[in-house]
Design a protein around this motif. Structure first.
Motif, PDB file in Angstrom:
ATOM      1  N   GLU A  26      -1.861   7.446   2.273  1.00  0.00           N
ATOM      2  CA  GLU A  26      -2.834   7.400   3.363  1.00  0.00           C
ATOM      3  C   GLU A  26      -3.336   5.985   3.615  1.00  0.00           C
ATOM      4  O   GLU A  26      -3.558   5.594   4.766  1.00  0.00           O
ATOM      5  CB  GLU A  26      -4.007   8.332   3.045  1.00  0.00           C
ATOM      6  CG  GLU A  26      -5.036   8.411   4.169  1.00  0.00           C
ATOM      7  CD  GLU A  26      -6.162   9.371   3.842  1.00  0.00           C
ATOM      8  OE1 GLU A  26      -7.155   9.397   4.600  1.00  0.00           O
ATOM      9  OE2 GLU A  26      -6.058  10.094   2.827  1.00  0.00           O
ATOM     10  N   GLN A  27      -3.501   5.227   2.529  1.00  0.00           N
ATOM     11  CA  GLN A  27      -3.985   3.858   2.712  1.00  0.00           C
ATOM     12  C   GLN A  27      -2.972   3.014   3.476  1.00  0.00           C
ATOM     13  O   GLN A  27      -3.335   2.175   4.290  1.00  0.00           O
ATOM     14  CB  GLN A  27      -4.301   3.214   1.355  1.00  0.00           C
ATOM     15  CG  GLN A  27      -5.123   1.932   1.472  1.00  0.00           C
ATOM     16  CD  GLN A  27      -5.596   1.428   0.136  1.00  0.00           C
ATOM     17  OE1 GLN A  27      -4.869   1.489  -0.854  1.00  0.00           O
ATOM     18  NE2 GLN A  27      -6.826   0.929   0.089  1.00  0.00           N
ATOM     19  N   GLN A  28      -1.686   3.248   3.234  1.00  0.00           N
ATOM     20  CA  GLN A  28      -0.656   2.531   3.983  1.00  0.00           C
ATOM     21  C   GLN A  28      -0.707   2.903   5.458  1.00  0.00           C
ATOM     22  O   GLN A  28      -0.574   2.044   6.342  1.00  0.00           O
ATOM     23  CB  GLN A  28       0.730   2.837   3.411  1.00  0.00           C
ATOM     24  CG  GLN A  28       1.832   2.004   4.045  1.00  0.00           C
ATOM     25  CD  GLN A  28       3.196   2.316   3.454  1.00  0.00           C
ATOM     26  OE1 GLN A  28       3.713   3.420   3.640  1.00  0.00           O
ATOM     27  NE2 GLN A  28       3.779   1.351   2.747  1.00  0.00           N
ATOM     28  N   ASN A  73      -3.375   3.919   7.057  1.00  0.00           N
ATOM     29  CA  ASN A  73      -4.586   3.301   7.596  1.00  0.00           C
ATOM     30  C   ASN A  73      -4.357   1.826   7.885  1.00  0.00           C
ATOM     31  O   ASN A  73      -4.778   1.306   8.927  1.00  0.00           O
ATOM     32  CB  ASN A  73      -5.749   3.464   6.612  1.00  0.00           C
ATOM     33  CG  ASN A  73      -6.235   4.898   6.519  1.00  0.00           C
ATOM     34  OD1 ASN A  73      -5.938   5.718   7.384  1.00  0.00           O
ATOM     35  ND2 ASN A  73      -6.978   5.212   5.461  1.00  0.00           N
ATOM     36  N   TYR A  74      -3.682   1.142   6.955  1.00  0.00           N
ATOM     37  CA  TYR A  74      -3.405  -0.285   7.137  1.00  0.00           C
ATOM     38  C   TYR A  74      -2.538  -0.498   8.372  1.00  0.00           C
ATOM     39  O   TYR A  74      -2.794  -1.404   9.180  1.00  0.00           O
ATOM     40  CB  TYR A  74      -2.717  -0.861   5.905  1.00  0.00           C
ATOM     41  CG  TYR A  74      -2.467  -2.355   6.009  1.00  0.00           C
ATOM     42  CD1 TYR A  74      -3.407  -3.266   5.550  1.00  0.00           C
ATOM     43  CD2 TYR A  74      -1.281  -2.849   6.572  1.00  0.00           C
ATOM     44  CE1 TYR A  74      -3.186  -4.635   5.658  1.00  0.00           C
ATOM     45  CE2 TYR A  74      -1.058  -4.200   6.685  1.00  0.00           C
ATOM     46  CZ  TYR A  74      -2.012  -5.093   6.219  1.00  0.00           C
ATOM     47  OH  TYR A  74      -1.793  -6.442   6.333  1.00  0.00           O
ATOM     48  N   TYR A 121       0.850  -1.191   0.000  1.00  0.00           N
ATOM     49  CA  TYR A 121       0.000   0.000   0.000  1.00  0.00           C
ATOM     50  C   TYR A 121       0.891   1.248   0.000  1.00  0.00           C
ATOM     51  O   TYR A 121       2.095   1.166   0.241  1.00  0.00           O
ATOM     52  CB  TYR A 121      -0.914   0.012   1.222  1.00  0.00           C
ATOM     53  CG  TYR A 121      -1.894  -1.141   1.260  1.00  0.00           C
ATOM     54  CD1 TYR A 121      -3.015  -1.149   0.435  1.00  0.00           C
ATOM     55  CD2 TYR A 121      -1.696  -2.219   2.123  1.00  0.00           C
ATOM     56  CE1 TYR A 121      -3.919  -2.205   0.459  1.00  0.00           C
ATOM     57  CE2 TYR A 121      -2.586  -3.283   2.156  1.00  0.00           C
ATOM     58  CZ  TYR A 121      -3.699  -3.267   1.327  1.00  0.00           C
ATOM     59  OH  TYR A 121      -4.583  -4.315   1.352  1.00  0.00           O
ATOM     60  N   TRP A 181     -11.910   1.692   6.530  1.00  0.00           N
ATOM     61  CA  TRP A 181     -11.191   0.953   5.487  1.00  0.00           C
ATOM     62  C   TRP A 181     -12.107   0.611   4.316  1.00  0.00           C
ATOM     63  O   TRP A 181     -11.726   0.692   3.159  1.00  0.00           O
ATOM     64  CB  TRP A 181     -10.601  -0.323   6.082  1.00  0.00           C
ATOM     65  CG  TRP A 181      -9.804  -1.131   5.111  1.00  0.00           C
ATOM     66  CD1 TRP A 181     -10.216  -2.232   4.413  1.00  0.00           C
ATOM     67  CD2 TRP A 181      -8.450  -0.897   4.703  1.00  0.00           C
ATOM     68  NE1 TRP A 181      -9.211  -2.690   3.604  1.00  0.00           N
ATOM     69  CE2 TRP A 181      -8.114  -1.899   3.764  1.00  0.00           C
ATOM     70  CE3 TRP A 181      -7.493   0.062   5.053  1.00  0.00           C
ATOM     71  CZ2 TRP A 181      -6.858  -1.972   3.177  1.00  0.00           C
ATOM     72  CZ3 TRP A 181      -6.235  -0.004   4.460  1.00  0.00           C
ATOM     73  CH2 TRP A 181      -5.928  -1.013   3.530  1.00  0.00           C
ATOM     74  N   GLU A 182     -13.328   0.216   4.621  1.00  0.00           N
ATOM     75  CA  GLU A 182     -14.298  -0.152   3.595  1.00  0.00           C
ATOM     76  C   GLU A 182     -15.690  -0.006   4.184  1.00  0.00           C
ATOM     77  O   GLU A 182     -15.859   0.060   5.405  1.00  0.00           O
ATOM     78  CB  GLU A 182     -14.050  -1.595   3.117  1.00  0.00           C
ATOM     79  CG  GLU A 182     -14.834  -2.029   1.900  1.00  0.00           C
ATOM     80  CD  GLU A 182     -14.678  -1.103   0.706  1.00  0.00           C
ATOM     81  OE1 GLU A 182     -15.440  -0.097   0.662  1.00  0.00           O
ATOM     82  OE2 GLU A 182     -13.818  -1.344  -0.153  1.00  0.00           O
TER      83      GLU A 182
END
Length: 227
Positions: free
Chosen positions: A90-92, A94-95, A87, A201-202
């Motif tokens: 920002e997604q990294q 969040n992960y 990732y 996340w989803e």
């Protein structure tokens, strides 16, 4: 012509409640162990799952030894680091903030594996769709999960594991497929909504966006299910 009777209203609502309130639990496990009787009830629920040709391909490995769990936890940490690198931005971030397992916190772990080559069932239903053996094992996972929720037991499914390393740690032969590695135990509370939804996340997809009649909806390929 008479119809087979359904459950009474209270029993029906309990079934739907278990389905609605089932959660993938990663945190808040309590140190109190389950009794062997309760674990047996959950495994019996799993063992009562439907299976293709009545082959019952699932096998259950209860993991209590802390050294074994630490070994598998290390497999998770390595796989999780590789997943994080996949990732960016920002997604990294969040992960990295997600809690994705509770192997050492939960009093015990459970690995459900599938022997797709078992002769039981005499190949009924598997000649055209051999993957139904794996689907059957997943039905056992869901049975256990719903029974656990009804008993107040949290279950977390850890899929961030390298399968061959997991095989080695649990001495699973090559012809047997690891299907689910689960963390089980009493928990402080069950969340009102899934962790990944709460973390942003989803989000859930409404039923109407994944429902078609009589043929496949080509719009799914163009834009996927929408909210």
């Amino acid at each position: 012509m008479t119809r087979a009777a359904g459950f009474d209203e209270g029993a029906r609502q309990a079934v739907y409640r278990a389905i609605r309130e089932r959660r993938d639990v990663r945190r808040g496990f309590l140190p109190e162990p389950m009794s062997d009787d309760l674990l047996g009830k959950l495994l019996e629920a799993a063992h009562n799952a439907p299976s293709v040709g009545l082959m019952q391909p699932w096998r259950f490995i209860v993991v209590r030894d802390i050294v074994v769990r630490q070994t598998i936890h290390k497999i998770f940490l390595d796989a999780n680091q590789k997943a994080l690198a996949g990732y960016a931005g920002e997604q990294q971030q969040n992960y990295a903030g997600l809690k994705l397992e509770g192997m050492l916190e939960a009093p015990q772990n459970l690995c459900i594996v599938c022997d797709s080559q078992s002769s039981q069932g005499h190949q009924l239903g598997r000649r055209t769709m051999p993957e139904t053996a794996l689907y059957s094992a997943v039905c056992a996972v869901q049975n256990l999960w719903l029974a656990a929720r009804a008993e107040g037991i949290g279950v977390g499914w850890v899929s961030i594991l390298e399968p061959n390393q997991l095989r080695s740690a649990l001495k699973i032969p090559n012809h047997v497929t690891p299907v689910a590695y689960l963390c089980l135990g009493y928990v402080e509370a069950f969340a009102a909504e899934p962790d990944l939804e709460r973390a942003g996340w989803e989000k859930r997809t409404p039923l109407k966006s994944v429902l078609a009649f009589d043929q496949y909806d080509s719009n799914w390929d163009e834009k996927g299910p929408t909210s």
